[in-house]
Design a protein around this motif. Sequence first.
Motif, PDB file in Angstrom:
ATOM      1  N   ARG A  88       4.273   3.053   3.822  1.00  0.00           N
ATOM      2  CA  ARG A  88       2.865   3.061   4.219  1.00  0.00           C
ATOM      3  C   ARG A  88       2.881   2.582   5.665  1.00  0.00           C
ATOM      4  O   ARG A  88       3.566   1.585   5.952  1.00  0.00           O
ATOM      5  CB  ARG A  88       2.041   2.099   3.353  1.00  0.00           C
ATOM      6  CG  ARG A  88       0.568   2.042   3.771  1.00  0.00           C
ATOM      7  CD  ARG A  88      -0.268   1.337   2.734  1.00  0.00           C
ATOM      8  NE  ARG A  88       0.031  -0.072   2.586  1.00  0.00           N
ATOM      9  CZ  ARG A  88      -0.435  -1.039   3.384  1.00  0.00           C
ATOM     10  NH1 ARG A  88      -1.210  -0.746   4.415  1.00  0.00           N
ATOM     11  NH2 ARG A  88      -0.125  -2.290   3.166  1.00  0.00           N
ATOM     12  N   ALA A 126       3.396  -1.138   6.822  1.00  0.00           N
ATOM     13  CA  ALA A 126       3.703  -2.025   5.689  1.00  0.00           C
ATOM     14  C   ALA A 126       5.135  -2.543   5.819  1.00  0.00           C
ATOM     15  O   ALA A 126       5.863  -2.186   6.745  1.00  0.00           O
ATOM     16  CB  ALA A 126       3.515  -1.269   4.375  1.00  0.00           C
ATOM     17  N   SER A 127       5.546  -3.366   4.853  1.00  0.00           N
ATOM     18  CA  SER A 127       6.885  -3.968   4.945  1.00  0.00           C
ATOM     19  C   SER A 127       7.986  -2.901   4.982  1.00  0.00           C
ATOM     20  O   SER A 127       9.087  -3.151   5.474  1.00  0.00           O
ATOM     21  CB  SER A 127       7.117  -4.940   3.789  1.00  0.00           C
ATOM     22  OG  SER A 127       6.936  -4.286   2.551  1.00  0.00           O
ATOM     23  N   VAL A 148      -0.783   3.698  -1.014  1.00  0.00           N
ATOM     24  CA  VAL A 148      -0.478   2.813  -2.149  1.00  0.00           C
ATOM     25  C   VAL A 148      -1.749   2.349  -2.868  1.00  0.00           C
ATOM     26  O   VAL A 148      -1.673   1.825  -3.977  1.00  0.00           O
ATOM     27  CB  VAL A 148       0.379   1.587  -1.738  1.00  0.00           C
ATOM     28  CG1 VAL A 148       1.788   1.994  -1.399  1.00  0.00           C
ATOM     29  CG2 VAL A 148      -0.269   0.801  -0.624  1.00  0.00           C
ATOM     30  N   MET A 201       4.784   0.447  -5.282  1.00  0.00           N
ATOM     31  CA  MET A 201       4.879  -0.209  -3.973  1.00  0.00           C
ATOM     32  C   MET A 201       5.861   0.530  -3.053  1.00  0.00           C
ATOM     33  O   MET A 201       6.745   1.248  -3.521  1.00  0.00           O
ATOM     34  CB  MET A 201       5.358  -1.656  -4.136  1.00  0.00           C
ATOM     35  CG  MET A 201       4.353  -2.553  -4.836  1.00  0.00           C
ATOM     36  SD  MET A 201       4.780  -4.305  -4.718  1.00  0.00           S
ATOM     37  CE  MET A 201       6.233  -4.398  -5.719  1.00  0.00           C
ATOM     38  N   VAL A 202       5.689   0.302  -1.768  1.00  0.00           N
ATOM     39  CA  VAL A 202       6.681   0.723  -0.781  1.00  0.00           C
ATOM     40  C   VAL A 202       7.391  -0.540  -0.309  1.00  0.00           C
ATOM     41  O   VAL A 202       6.787  -1.625  -0.352  1.00  0.00           O
ATOM     42  CB  VAL A 202       6.013   1.454   0.403  1.00  0.00           C
ATOM     43  CG1 VAL A 202       5.450   2.788  -0.030  1.00  0.00           C
ATOM     44  CG2 VAL A 202       4.931   0.604   1.080  1.00  0.00           C
ATOM     45  N   PRO A 203       8.657  -0.449   0.122  1.00  0.00           N
ATOM     46  CA  PRO A 203       9.447   0.765   0.309  1.00  0.00           C
ATOM     47  C   PRO A 203      10.113   1.241  -0.981  1.00  0.00           C
ATOM     48  O   PRO A 203      10.383   0.456  -1.878  1.00  0.00           O
ATOM     49  CB  PRO A 203      10.525   0.310   1.302  1.00  0.00           C
ATOM     50  CG  PRO A 203      10.741  -1.133   0.973  1.00  0.00           C
ATOM     51  CD  PRO A 203       9.379  -1.659   0.596  1.00  0.00           C
ATOM     52  N   GLU A 214      12.796  -2.688  -3.140  1.00  0.00           N
ATOM     53  CA  GLU A 214      12.920  -4.054  -2.619  1.00  0.00           C
ATOM     54  C   GLU A 214      13.576  -4.065  -1.231  1.00  0.00           C
ATOM     55  O   GLU A 214      14.741  -3.707  -1.069  1.00  0.00           O
ATOM     56  CB  GLU A 214      13.679  -4.995  -3.560  1.00  0.00           C
ATOM     57  CG  GLU A 214      12.987  -5.210  -4.894  1.00  0.00           C
ATOM     58  CD  GLU A 214      11.626  -5.917  -4.750  1.00  0.00           C
ATOM     59  OE1 GLU A 214      11.477  -6.823  -3.928  1.00  0.00           O
ATOM     60  OE2 GLU A 214      10.699  -5.525  -5.481  1.00  0.00           O
ATOM     61  N   ASN A 215      12.771  -4.514  -0.280  1.00  0.00           N
ATOM     62  CA  ASN A 215      13.207  -4.575   1.119  1.00  0.00           C
ATOM     63  C   ASN A 215      14.600  -5.160   1.332  1.00  0.00           C
ATOM     64  O   ASN A 215      15.430  -4.578   2.025  1.00  0.00           O
ATOM     65  CB  ASN A 215      12.204  -5.435   1.894  1.00  0.00           C
ATOM     66  CG  ASN A 215      11.158  -4.594   2.575  1.00  0.00           C
ATOM     67  OD1 ASN A 215      11.455  -3.899   3.537  1.00  0.00           O
ATOM     68  ND2 ASN A 215       9.933  -4.629   2.082  1.00  0.00           N
ATOM     69  N   LYS A 240       4.330 -12.925   1.173  1.00  0.00           N
ATOM     70  CA  LYS A 240       3.400 -13.163   0.064  1.00  0.00           C
ATOM     71  C   LYS A 240       2.175 -13.961   0.503  1.00  0.00           C
ATOM     72  O   LYS A 240       1.095 -13.806  -0.058  1.00  0.00           O
ATOM     73  CB  LYS A 240       4.111 -13.861  -1.099  1.00  0.00           C
ATOM     74  CG  LYS A 240       5.083 -12.955  -1.826  1.00  0.00           C
ATOM     75  CD  LYS A 240       4.404 -11.665  -2.324  1.00  0.00           C
ATOM     76  CE  LYS A 240       5.405 -10.570  -2.625  1.00  0.00           C
ATOM     77  NZ  LYS A 240       4.835  -9.225  -2.604  1.00  0.00           N
ATOM     78  N   ARG A 292      -5.505  -8.369   1.594  1.00  0.00           N
ATOM     79  CA  ARG A 292      -6.484  -7.975   0.560  1.00  0.00           C
ATOM     80  C   ARG A 292      -7.899  -8.430   0.886  1.00  0.00           C
ATOM     81  O   ARG A 292      -8.801  -8.319   0.068  1.00  0.00           O
ATOM     82  CB  ARG A 292      -6.068  -8.555  -0.784  1.00  0.00           C
ATOM     83  CG  ARG A 292      -4.692  -8.116  -1.240  1.00  0.00           C
ATOM     84  CD  ARG A 292      -4.767  -7.093  -2.326  1.00  0.00           C
ATOM     85  NE  ARG A 292      -3.512  -6.370  -2.408  1.00  0.00           N
ATOM     86  CZ  ARG A 292      -2.817  -6.207  -3.499  1.00  0.00           C
ATOM     87  NH1 ARG A 292      -3.253  -6.701  -4.614  1.00  0.00           N
ATOM     88  NH2 ARG A 292      -1.703  -5.511  -3.485  1.00  0.00           N
ATOM     89  N   ARG A 351       2.068  -9.622  11.561  1.00  0.00           N
ATOM     90  CA  ARG A 351       0.744  -9.626  10.922  1.00  0.00           C
ATOM     91  C   ARG A 351      -0.108 -10.766  11.452  1.00  0.00           C
ATOM     92  O   ARG A 351      -1.327 -10.683  11.440  1.00  0.00           O
ATOM     93  CB  ARG A 351       0.887  -9.759   9.407  1.00  0.00           C
ATOM     94  CG  ARG A 351       1.465  -8.514   8.809  1.00  0.00           C
ATOM     95  CD  ARG A 351       1.511  -8.563   7.313  1.00  0.00           C
ATOM     96  NE  ARG A 351       2.212  -7.385   6.842  1.00  0.00           N
ATOM     97  CZ  ARG A 351       2.751  -7.265   5.661  1.00  0.00           C
ATOM     98  NH1 ARG A 351       2.683  -8.258   4.807  1.00  0.00           N
ATOM     99  NH2 ARG A 351       3.362  -6.154   5.319  1.00  0.00           N
TER     100      ARG A 351
HETATM  101  N1  LIG Z   1       8.935  -7.208  -3.246  1.00  0.00           N
HETATM  102  C1  LIG Z   1       8.623  -5.976  -2.559  1.00  0.00           C
HETATM  103  C2  LIG Z   1       7.217  -6.073  -2.024  1.00  0.00           C
HETATM  104  C3  LIG Z   1       6.798  -4.792  -1.347  1.00  0.00           C
HETATM  105  C4  LIG Z   1       5.314  -4.803  -1.055  1.00  0.00           C
HETATM  106  O1  LIG Z   1       4.628  -5.832  -1.159  1.00  0.00           O
HETATM  107  N2  LIG Z   1       4.806  -3.650  -0.660  1.00  0.00           N
HETATM  108  C5  LIG Z   1       3.390  -3.511  -0.395  1.00  0.00           C
HETATM  109  C6  LIG Z   1       3.170  -3.003   1.012  1.00  0.00           C
HETATM  110  S1  LIG Z   1       3.679  -4.192   2.220  1.00  0.00           S
HETATM  111  C7  LIG Z   1       2.801  -2.494  -1.341  1.00  0.00           C
HETATM  112  O2  LIG Z   1       3.362  -1.440  -1.536  1.00  0.00           O
HETATM  113  N3  LIG Z   1       1.664  -2.840  -1.954  1.00  0.00           N
HETATM  114  C8  LIG Z   1       0.974  -1.964  -2.862  1.00  0.00           C
HETATM  115  C9  LIG Z   1       0.607  -2.664  -4.137  1.00  0.00           C
HETATM  116  O3  LIG Z   1       0.870  -3.860  -4.269  1.00  0.00           O
HETATM  117  O4  LIG Z   1       0.029  -1.985  -4.990  1.00  0.00           O
HETATM  118  C10 LIG Z   1       9.645  -5.731  -1.432  1.00  0.00           C
HETATM  119  O5  LIG Z   1      10.035  -6.698  -0.769  1.00  0.00           O
HETATM  120  O6  LIG Z   1      10.039  -4.586  -1.228  1.00  0.00           O
END
Ligand SMILES: N[C@@H](CCC(=O)N[C@@H](CS)C(=O)NCC(=O)O)C(=O)O
Length: 221
Positions: free
Chosen positions: A6, A9-10, A32, A51-53, A65-66, A107, A114, A162
């Motif tokens: 996205r 995003a991360s 997402v 979620m992405v990525p 997971e990043n 986090k 949000r 951010r």
């Molecule tokens: N633990 C995951 C967290 C990834 C994450 O928080 N992705 C967010 C975008 S930064 C997302 O896709 N959020 C959509 C949702 O929570 O529905 C990682 O580190 O890859």
Amino acid sequence: MKLFTRPGASSLSVHILLREIGEPFQLEAVNVTTTLRADGSDYRAAAPHGMVPLLVLDDGEELTENLVIAQYLCDRARRYDLMPATGTQRRYRVMEWQSFVAAELDKNFMALTRRLEGPVRELALLRIHERLAVAERELTGPYLTGFSFTAADAFFFVIASRARHYRIPLHAYPRIEALLDLIGERASVRDALAAEGLSRGHWLAEENPQAVADAPAAFAR
Ligand SMILES: N[C@@H](CCC(=O)N[C@@H](CS)C(=O)NCC(=O)O)C(=O)O
């Protein structure tokens, strides 16, 4: 391989690493919020948590997971500058920062992302400042773990930026500001931002009317 993202995003940190490594890849932006892909199909069919990525390898194997994707890509390319070799102390330093960014910074930005209000938002802002203060103290620079850019720096850049996006004052953290500026100049970062359709102005919140986060009184300077 294909990276689902996205914009901003991360997942951007994985995108930056792919460009650092020079790995050929395709990019697909996902909404997402609706979980819809560009072709109208449901993204959750590919990524159950939505979620992405998400990285899909050429053999169809999927990685989420990043931290894991970053380690996989750097190990596979033997880019020990980005992710030092397993068993070395330097690797655990890089992993330590990656974990800090994921658990302690990312986090805590959630309440802002949000657009939550009230005590939840206040607590998140307090925590963000506490964590930034720790990072500022630990940062001896110019990069997180010393003299070279690593996978942890890519992740830190995306998440700590951010603070700028939400106009959280960073002047109390001059080393962090210098690090964000330094990383922001990398070709991989500039190219990744452009490919995700993010102008520098948007990234720095200069064009973002939603950027509103005031620091808690204890941190206002
Ligand atoms: N633990 C995951 C967290 C990834 C994450 O928080 N992705 C967010 C975008 S930064 C997302 O896709 N959020 C959509 C949702 O929570 O529905 C990682 O580190 O890859």
